[in-house]
Design an enzyme around this catalytic site. Structure first.
Site, short mmCIF file in Angstrom:
data_model
loop_
_atom_site.label_atom_id
_atom_site.label_comp_id
_atom_site.label_asym_id
_atom_site.label_seq_id
_atom_site.Cartn_x
_atom_site.Cartn_y
_atom_site.Cartn_z
N GLU A 442 0.81 -1.22 0.00
CA GLU A 442 0.00 0.00 0.00
C GLU A 442 0.84 1.27 0.00
O GLU A 442 0.52 2.25 -0.69
CB GLU A 442 -0.96 0.02 1.20
CG GLU A 442 -2.16 -0.89 1.06
CD GLU A 442 -1.87 -2.35 1.36
OE1 GLU A 442 -0.72 -2.67 1.75
OE2 GLU A 442 -2.77 -3.18 1.23
N HIS A 508 -11.30 -5.12 8.91
CA HIS A 508 -11.92 -5.00 7.58
C HIS A 508 -13.22 -4.20 7.68
O HIS A 508 -14.11 -4.37 6.86
CB HIS A 508 -12.25 -6.37 6.98
CG HIS A 508 -11.06 -7.12 6.50
ND1 HIS A 508 -10.20 -7.77 7.34
CD2 HIS A 508 -10.58 -7.32 5.25
CE1 HIS A 508 -9.24 -8.35 6.63
NE2 HIS A 508 -9.45 -8.09 5.36
#
Ligand SMILES: Cc1ncc(C[n+]2csc(CCOP(=O)(O)OP(=O)(O)O)c2C)c(N)n1
Length: 707
Positions: A442, A508
């Protein structure tokens, strides 16, 4: 560290080039000596400290000499030699550097940043930011653009051996190692690689940490493990070797055989920063060893040049006087320049976006039918990618195999070659060069996006779940502050599915918008309906600023709506009011997946005599305070509902704005939010955490009854 390296100074470079190399090395040292002297002076002009590079002159200048017009460099804090040559003439570079050191208004960062944090866009020199190794991924992004623009140029990242241990450098090198494009154009079908060169100067110390305590194994072995076509270890104090190594790498890179990585062995003979003594922790003997005539890059090269009769005392003296004159004049000019003082331009944190006015294209339109949120995203993405060939999207699982975790990277639209039975991957519509998978990197992904955006492309960095953007916060900050520091557009969209309600647990399910609302320079977008998604997405793809684009996971397949076939844009900072009424006596403000809960709550509240307007700000930054205040001034009661934790959530910001701007209207302000825990996994726990219609009703009634 004792080194045994041959002295290879003999190659076919013409005398003029050799002279020029020496000139820039000497100019680098002269400029840095002036800075060091100034910092010690009681009437110093430099603000704070400086990170100079005595002993690095050969590395820095040799590397720059190997580059060509249009090549880009993302340098370290010590690469003034490279900037000196690339930004020539000398006086120009010196002036820019002094203005930056002195915190002057007309400097490259207008006093917003200092020391070596300048950039020189005209000459291909990117901005340096402090988090070590941040430039490695940026160079990967720039290399991508060089590739797309025909392999005429290369991107160089320069960093120290200390920075090489930063996770982001590993991420960036791994990313550069795996990416391959234009497979069909290569004989073996393996594809072309990015023209990026990683230049790692090993000056043997990372501040107070020696290389043996900072680097496990050795650097070149590490670099080889990325499968690069060219990895070398070079005497970084020999300007010609440096030059030749970068030339070799450059040749491979523009042939599509890159990336390359080179370790340049050198030594920092001065302090880490001018606030320290040079031998505070570096052994004096080592400093003396590396300062010897046969080690010091300038003495070594000067001797070579004199031995070859390219220069003599007289001609060298003349060259030095010219350097001195240019740099001294630049110093005086910078010293006289106006100081940076606060005015409203410093509050300008966003790059203007003229192309918002761009006329809509009539040929690229939605079909007249209902679209789910997911389908809207796919179709809007396809339309925008057709409109603008500089839009690329990349991230984990966006490629043809997975087509996005939620299927958002595929189309069922027959016009785009898809069908309900066999949806078409967006990668197959636009090709691997414009839609590609990345490893789990990322930080490097965002940095790559920064590099692309810096070069004028429009990357969409797809982060699989918003939670994981936390691993790239430094890079997001780099993007966010770019315009403030450099007055340069950064059209970067970071697209993130987010939110709870799927039993996915703490990692999540997060809504982390508030974290980024706090970081000036980012726009925060959170569409709740397909209609808003299409309009806001189009706007995002025309904006010149970094955008955190949040798409709620639970909306993907559930939320459906009609998308008008004519193209429309929804401006950022324009809220949408549901059930606007002159009789309203309550305001509910909600966004994302909480909007539908607010609309349900509104229905229940009617039976209690409460007539609520529901406002979806649609973007938290910019925030449409005007619309919200107008409603609140009418109703005097407000509940703000969001999914993120209560403490320091964006609801607190809105509540304080209401109290501040409308103190006379206060019937009451309440907040409904996620609990101050992480988002739980078990269904009943998660339900307990999340805001819903019942909780909004309860909070509204409390305010109503107490007012
Ligand atoms: C991520 C990060 N951690 C810590 C620092 C503080 N810091 C600034 S320079 C430096 C040493 C860097 O060493 P190296 O990369 O070898 O470059 P050098 O300073 O030797 O030129 C450190 C630890 C930083 N800027 N960024």
């Amino acid at each position: 560290m004792e080194v045994d390296m041959p002295n290879i100074l003999d190659i076919a470079l013409d005398n003029n080039t050799l002279k020029e190399m020496l000139k820039y090395m000497v100019a680098t040292k002269y400029l840095e000596d002036l800075v060091a002297e100034d910092i010690k002076s009681p009437n110093k002009h430099c603000v704070g400290t400086a990170y100079l590079a005595p002993g690095h002159e050969a590395y820095s200048v040799g590397m720059a000499f190997a580059l060509e017009k249009g090549d880009t460099l993302d340098s370290s804090h010590r690469d003034i030699g490279a900037r000196m040559y690339l930004g020539r003439p000398i006086k120009r570079v010196a002036l820019r550097r002094f203005l930056n050191h002195f915190g002057k208004k007309n400097g490259p960062t207008r006093g917003m940043d200092g020391t070596s944090h300048d950039h020189d866009d005209e000459r291909g020199v990117g901005t340096f930011v402090s988090p070590m190794g941040a430039g490695a991924g940026v160079a990967v992004g720039k290399a991508f653009v060089h590739m797309m623009e025909g392999y005429k140029n290369v991107a160089v990242a320069s960093f120290g051996e200390g920075a090489s241990s930063a996770g982001r450098v590993h991420e960036s090198m791994n990313l550069a190692g795996v990416l391959k494009f234009f497979k069909e154009s290569t004989k073996d079908g393996k594809g072309k690689k990015l023209p990026v060169i990683f230049c790692c100067y090993n000056n043997q110390w990372a501040e107070s940490v020696p290389v043996e305590d900072g680097v496990a194994g050795n650097l070149t072995d590490r670099f080889k493990s990325y499968g690069f076509s060219c990895v070398e270890r070079i005497d970084g104090n020999d300007v010609i070797q440096v030059y030749l190594a970068v030339r070799r790498a450059r040749k491979m890179a523009i042939e599509g055989k890159g990336p390359c990585a080179i370790e340049f062995l050198t030594f920092r003979v001065g302090p880490h920063g001018q606030h320290e003594a040079p031998d505070k922790y570096v052994p004096k003997e080592d400093i003396e060893f590396w300062k010897k005539e046969d080690k010091d890059p300038i003495s070594r090269f000067k001797k070579y040049i004199f031995d070859k009769s390219i220069l003599n005392n007289e001609s060298y003296g003349k060259m030095f006087s010219e350097i001195k004159k240019d740099i001294d004049e630049a110093f005086d000019e910078a010293a006289r320049a106006p100081e940076a003082v606060w005015d409203e331009t410093y509050e300008d944190v966003f790059s203007p976006t003229a192309d918002h006015a761009e006329p809509p294209s009539t040929s690229l339109i939605f079909q007249e039918k209902e679209f789910s949120y997911r389908e809207t995203l796919s179709e809007a993405l396809i339309l925008e990618m057709k409109r603008d060939s500089k839009i690329v999207v990349f991230g984990q699982d966006v490629g043809w195999r997975m087509r996005g975790v939620f299927g958002e990277m595929q189309t069922t639209n027959p016009e785009n070659g898809g069908s309900l039975k066999s949806p078409k991957a967006i990668e197959h519509i636009f090709g691997h060069e414009r839609v590609f998978d990345t490893p789990i990197v990322e930080s490097a992904q965002v940095a790559m996006g920064i590099g692309m955006a810096w070069q004028g492309w429009r990357p969409i960095v797809w982060i699989q779940f918003a939670d994981f953007i936390a691993t790239a916060i430094d890079d997001v900050k780099h993007a966010a502050w770019n315009y403030m520091r450099n007055r340069k557009a950064m059209p970067l969209v970071i697209m993130m599915p987010y939110g709870g309600g799927t039993g996915s647990g703490p990692f999540h399910s997060e809504d982390n918008m508030a974290m980024f609302c706090h970081m000036s320079g980012l726009k925060i977008v959170c569409p709740a309906t397909p209609y808003d998604l299409a309009g806001l997405f189009r706007t995002a793809m025309r904006d010149n600023n970094p955008i955190m684009f949040y798409v709620h996971k639970t909306l993907f397949n559930v939320e459906k709506g009609k998308i008008p076939s004519e193209e429309y844009l929804i401006p950022f900072g324009k809220a949408k009011i549901y059930h606007q009424s002159n009789n309203a006596n309550f305001t509910i403000i909600a966004w994302g997946a909480v909007l539908k809960e607010a609309l349900l709550a509104r229905k229940t509240l009617l039976s209690h005599g409460i007539i609520a307007e529901v406002i979806d700000p649609r973007t938290l930054v910019p925030f449409d305070l005007e619309t919200v205040l107008k409603s609140f001034r009418k109703t005097g009661h407000a509940v703000i509902a969001h999914e993120a934790s209560l403490n320091c959530g964006f609801g607190a910001e809105i509540a304080s704005l209401l109290v501040y701007h409308a103190p006379d209207c206060l019937g009451g302000v309440g907040r409904v939010a996620g609990k101050d825990t992480c988002v739980p996994h078990a269904p009943k726990l998660e339900k307990g955490y999340l805001p819903n219609a019942a909780k909004i009703v309860e909070a509204s009634l409390k305010i109503w009854n107490e007012s």
